[in-house]
Design an enzyme around this catalytic site. Sequence first.
Site, PDB file in Angstrom:
ATOM      1  N   ASP A 165       0.864  -1.180   0.000  1.00 43.76           N
ATOM      2  CA  ASP A 165       0.000   0.000   0.000  1.00 43.76           C
ATOM      3  C   ASP A 165       0.901   1.232   0.000  1.00 43.76           C
ATOM      4  O   ASP A 165       2.120   1.119   0.192  1.00 43.76           O
ATOM      5  CB  ASP A 165      -0.894   0.009   1.258  1.00 43.76           C
ATOM      6  CG  ASP A 165      -1.789   1.235   1.334  1.00 43.76           C
ATOM      7  OD1 ASP A 165      -2.386   1.615   0.307  1.00 43.76           O
ATOM      8  OD2 ASP A 165      -1.899   1.853   2.418  1.00 43.76           O
ATOM      9  N   SER A 166       0.277   2.398  -0.147  1.00 38.53           N
ATOM     10  CA  SER A 166       1.039   3.641  -0.073  1.00 38.53           C
ATOM     11  C   SER A 166       1.499   3.932   1.360  1.00 38.53           C
ATOM     12  O   SER A 166       2.354   4.781   1.560  1.00 38.53           O
ATOM     13  CB  SER A 166       0.167   4.801  -0.571  1.00 38.53           C
ATOM     14  OG  SER A 166      -1.000   4.889   0.222  1.00 38.53           O
ATOM     15  N   TYR A 170      -0.922   8.315  -2.556  1.00 44.57           N
ATOM     16  CA  TYR A 170      -0.970   7.976  -3.980  1.00 44.57           C
ATOM     17  C   TYR A 170      -2.201   8.626  -4.638  1.00 44.57           C
ATOM     18  O   TYR A 170      -2.231   8.835  -5.835  1.00 44.57           O
ATOM     19  CB  TYR A 170      -1.096   6.461  -4.164  1.00 44.57           C
ATOM     20  CG  TYR A 170       0.191   5.673  -4.027  1.00 44.57           C
ATOM     21  CD1 TYR A 170       1.363   6.245  -3.554  1.00 44.57           C
ATOM     22  CD2 TYR A 170       0.221   4.324  -4.391  1.00 44.57           C
ATOM     23  CE1 TYR A 170       2.524   5.489  -3.434  1.00 44.57           C
ATOM     24  CE2 TYR A 170       1.371   3.566  -4.293  1.00 44.57           C
ATOM     25  CZ  TYR A 170       2.524   4.155  -3.809  1.00 44.57           C
ATOM     26  OH  TYR A 170       3.665   3.406  -3.712  1.00 44.57           O
ATOM     27  N   CYS A 221      -4.241  -1.517  -1.989  1.00 48.11           N
ATOM     28  CA  CYS A 221      -4.401  -0.076  -2.193  1.00 48.11           C
ATOM     29  C   CYS A 221      -5.372   0.079  -3.353  1.00 48.11           C
ATOM     30  O   CYS A 221      -5.131  -0.466  -4.439  1.00 48.11           O
ATOM     31  CB  CYS A 221      -3.044   0.536  -2.535  1.00 48.11           C
ATOM     32  SG  CYS A 221      -3.125   2.268  -3.032  1.00 48.11           S
ATOM     33  N   ASN A 222      -6.468   0.790  -3.111  1.00 54.17           N
ATOM     34  CA  ASN A 222      -7.459   0.950  -4.176  1.00 54.17           C
ATOM     35  C   ASN A 222      -6.903   1.765  -5.340  1.00 54.17           C
ATOM     36  O   ASN A 222      -7.175   1.463  -6.500  1.00 54.17           O
ATOM     37  CB  ASN A 222      -8.696   1.662  -3.634  1.00 54.17           C
ATOM     38  CG  ASN A 222      -9.528   0.773  -2.737  1.00 54.17           C
ATOM     39  OD1 ASN A 222     -10.530   0.224  -3.150  1.00 54.17           O
ATOM     40  ND2 ASN A 222      -9.109   0.611  -1.488  1.00 54.17           N
ATOM     41  N   THR A 223      -6.118   2.792  -5.015  1.00 52.61           N
ATOM     42  CA  THR A 223      -5.598   3.655  -6.072  1.00 52.61           C
ATOM     43  C   THR A 223      -4.679   2.858  -6.995  1.00 52.61           C
ATOM     44  O   THR A 223      -4.791   2.927  -8.213  1.00 52.61           O
ATOM     45  CB  THR A 223      -4.840   4.849  -5.453  1.00 52.61           C
ATOM     46  OG1 THR A 223      -5.628   5.405  -4.402  1.00 52.61           O
ATOM     47  CG2 THR A 223      -4.544   5.904  -6.483  1.00 52.61           C
ATOM     48  N   GLU A 255      -3.067   8.585   8.546  1.00 57.56           N
ATOM     49  CA  GLU A 255      -1.604   8.452   8.683  1.00 57.56           C
ATOM     50  C   GLU A 255      -1.112   9.180   9.938  1.00 57.56           C
ATOM     51  O   GLU A 255      -0.129   8.785  10.548  1.00 57.56           O
ATOM     52  CB  GLU A 255      -0.881   9.000   7.437  1.00 57.56           C
ATOM     53  CG  GLU A 255      -1.096   8.171   6.170  1.00 57.56           C
ATOM     54  CD  GLU A 255      -0.189   6.934   6.050  1.00 57.56           C
ATOM     55  OE1 GLU A 255       0.939   6.975   6.540  1.00 57.56           O
ATOM     56  OE2 GLU A 255      -0.642   5.926   5.463  1.00 57.56           O
ATOM     57  N   CYS A 263     -10.982   2.858  -0.004  1.00 58.07           N
ATOM     58  CA  CYS A 263      -9.577   3.188   0.245  1.00 58.07           C
ATOM     59  C   CYS A 263      -9.202   2.380   1.480  1.00 58.07           C
ATOM     60  O   CYS A 263      -9.966   2.349   2.457  1.00 58.07           O
ATOM     61  CB  CYS A 263      -9.418   4.681   0.514  1.00 58.07           C
ATOM     62  SG  CYS A 263      -7.759   5.136   1.067  1.00 58.07           S
ATOM     63  N   THR A 264      -8.059   1.714   1.417  1.00 57.76           N
ATOM     64  CA  THR A 264      -7.734   0.789   2.514  1.00 57.76           C
ATOM     65  C   THR A 264      -7.424   1.520   3.826  1.00 57.76           C
ATOM     66  O   THR A 264      -7.340   0.895   4.870  1.00 57.76           O
ATOM     67  CB  THR A 264      -6.557  -0.115   2.113  1.00 57.76           C
ATOM     68  OG1 THR A 264      -5.481   0.687   1.629  1.00 57.76           O
ATOM     69  CG2 THR A 264      -6.976  -1.100   1.037  1.00 57.76           C
ATOM     70  N   HIS A 265      -7.280   2.835   3.756  1.00 59.75           N
ATOM     71  CA  HIS A 265      -7.107   3.587   5.008  1.00 59.75           C
ATOM     72  C   HIS A 265      -8.439   3.739   5.767  1.00 59.75           C
ATOM     73  O   HIS A 265      -8.441   3.925   6.973  1.00 59.75           O
ATOM     74  CB  HIS A 265      -6.576   4.997   4.708  1.00 59.75           C
ATOM     75  CG  HIS A 265      -5.104   5.055   4.419  1.00 59.75           C
ATOM     76  ND1 HIS A 265      -4.551   4.522   3.286  1.00 59.75           N
ATOM     77  CD2 HIS A 265      -4.083   5.594   5.125  1.00 59.75           C
ATOM     78  CE1 HIS A 265      -3.236   4.740   3.302  1.00 59.75           C
ATOM     79  NE2 HIS A 265      -2.933   5.386   4.407  1.00 59.75           N
TER      80      HIS A 265
HETATM   81  N1  DGL Z   1      -4.798   3.344   0.877  1.00 59.20           N
HETATM   82  C1  DGL Z   1      -4.803   3.791  -0.456  1.00 59.20           C
HETATM   83  C2  DGL Z   1      -6.003   3.381  -1.260  1.00 59.20           C
HETATM   84  O1  DGL Z   1      -6.618   2.395  -0.932  1.00 59.20           O
HETATM   85  C3  DGL Z   1      -4.208   5.055  -0.854  1.00 59.20           C
HETATM   86  C4  DGL Z   1      -4.320   6.265  -0.016  1.00 59.20           C
HETATM   87  C5  DGL Z   1      -3.413   7.264  -0.635  1.00 59.20           C
HETATM   88  O2  DGL Z   1      -2.221   6.977  -0.674  1.00 59.20           O
HETATM   89  O3  DGL Z   1      -3.889   8.310  -1.126  1.00 59.20           O
HETATM   90  O4  DGL Z   1      -6.334   4.005  -2.234  1.00 59.20           O
END
Ligand code: DGL
Length: 277
Positions: free
Chosen positions: A12-13, A44, A75-77, A154, A186-188
């Site tokens: 992931d990012s 990302y 990471c979805n992005t 974060e 988004c995995t966050h």
């Molecule tokens: N956790 C990431 C996602 O699922 C990216 C968040 C990011 O880096 O902007 O997209």
Amino acid sequence: MNHKNAPIGVFDSGVGGLTVAREIMRQIPNEKIVYFGDTARVPYGSKSKETVTRYSRQIVRFLQTQQVKAIVVACNTASAYALDEIEKEVDIPMIGVVKPGAKVAAETTVNGKIGVIGTEGTIGSNIYPRYIKEINPKVSVVGKACPLFTPLVEEGLLQDPVTDEIAKRYLAELIDIGIDTLILGCTHYPLIRSTLGRIVGEKVNLVNPAYETARELKELLVAENMLNDEETKLGDNKYRFFVSDGAEKFKHFANSIIKYGILSAKTIHIEEYEAQV
Ligand code: DGL
């Protein structure tokens, strides 16, 4: 090394992919994991497809040097921007988080109104509506980019009035539309799930693609006869964590959300893994 006993690569990012790693640890506890969080280059979500693809290639290259047997793009992005291209370049299976999440949402909605929140990149790519409509063309899918959520997570502001206030603003239009299903795209975001759930109300189902992704990974390993057949124990380098910056901060965060023993994290120079295409 026997291929079956090789680790799963997860990336992931930053810390968001830990929500997916945690789910893999729960559902397939005998598997080893090598996790990479690109903490030097997060987020990302506001970067271009080209940049996210280049970063993802470097990470895939690094994970291959760790002899992983499969890669989960947590990471979805990166799943939206880079997965289709990079999976053709490697000879191990790669799975992302978008398809599994889209599938559950399409199956969950009753009133046919789905909301999806994610980074600017994920929402702009339109990938969730595309996959959902392939499964059920009748549903309507409304996306909302929530760029401030990643830095809030974060920074560890998981339960905080600032996060509450921003979430209220981002979610207002989805609540007005009357969605009954909200994809945490988004995995966050699962890390602020309780805040999001409180704001949208209990009638809205929250879809966390991490669960389905881990399930899909398990199915894949079973189908390909790739499940680890040697007993693994915590310690013994079962779970290894790498980052591109701030290893101590990452370790502290990871230990607060993953309750599987004391983790350590190592900083590596990810730019050195420039992949040849
Ligand atoms: N956790 C990431 C996602 O699922 C990216 C968040 C990011 O880096 O902007 O997209």
